[in-house]
Design an enzyme around this catalytic site. Sequence first.
Site, PDB file in Angstrom:
ATOM      1  CG  HIS A  85      -0.106   0.156   2.506  1.00  0.00           C
ATOM      2  ND1 HIS A  85       0.475  -0.939   3.124  1.00  0.00           N
ATOM      3  CD2 HIS A  85       0.240   1.242   3.229  1.00  0.00           C
ATOM      4  CE1 HIS A  85       1.150  -0.511   4.183  1.00  0.00           C
ATOM      5  NE2 HIS A  85       1.024   0.809   4.276  1.00  0.00           N
ATOM      6  CG  HIS A 131       7.745   4.656   0.601  1.00  0.00           C
ATOM      7  ND1 HIS A 131       7.439   5.757   1.373  1.00  0.00           N
ATOM      8  CD2 HIS A 131       7.800   3.599   1.458  1.00  0.00           C
ATOM      9  CE1 HIS A 131       7.319   5.389   2.636  1.00  0.00           C
ATOM     10  NE2 HIS A 131       7.532   4.082   2.720  1.00  0.00           N
TER      11      HIS A 131
END
Length: 183
Positions: free
Chosen positions: A36, A126
């Site tokens: 995620h 990220h």
Amino acid sequence: MRLFVGLELPLPLLHAIGELRGGLPDVTWQSPESYHLTLHFIGEVTHPHLHEEIHHVLSAIRATPPVLQPGGTGLFTSARPNGSDTLWIGCAPNDALTTLREKVRKGLNRAIPAGTERNSRHFTPHVTVGRMEHPDQERRQRWLATTVPAAEARTMGHFTLFRSIRHADGPFYEPLEHYPLQF
């Protein structure tokens, strides 16, 4: 319960990023199901009224849907001696992603009571993919030189409130609520 707000990754991005698993020794790779992109870490929330306030704040957010496109590799080094490095795949920054993150951060920082730790970290979009045990400079450089598999950019239709559950096998992230992205 430990909460955070993030973006779930569509299957094509999960598969592309998952191809990097196993590329280095002594790395504990995250399961692709746990991938995620965190927008804002909230932390431990125990009061029911605060859960409701968080939901109201997130429900009121209107933002242009961001586009996710995997970028290069990166790592966060541990501050502890002999600690592990966190390996990640970057996401190409874009205005819609940055704006969404700021709306979530500012709204939640207003809703969380004074005296609670505020999340004001620099935003590096990220996806964490693993932890490198006993890192050394050569292995760090090998990771940073890794080419990310090609994947089409994807427009995100919602963001999600997650619960983080710690298990012996690693963390599990349970989606609690989805919030549609619309402008």
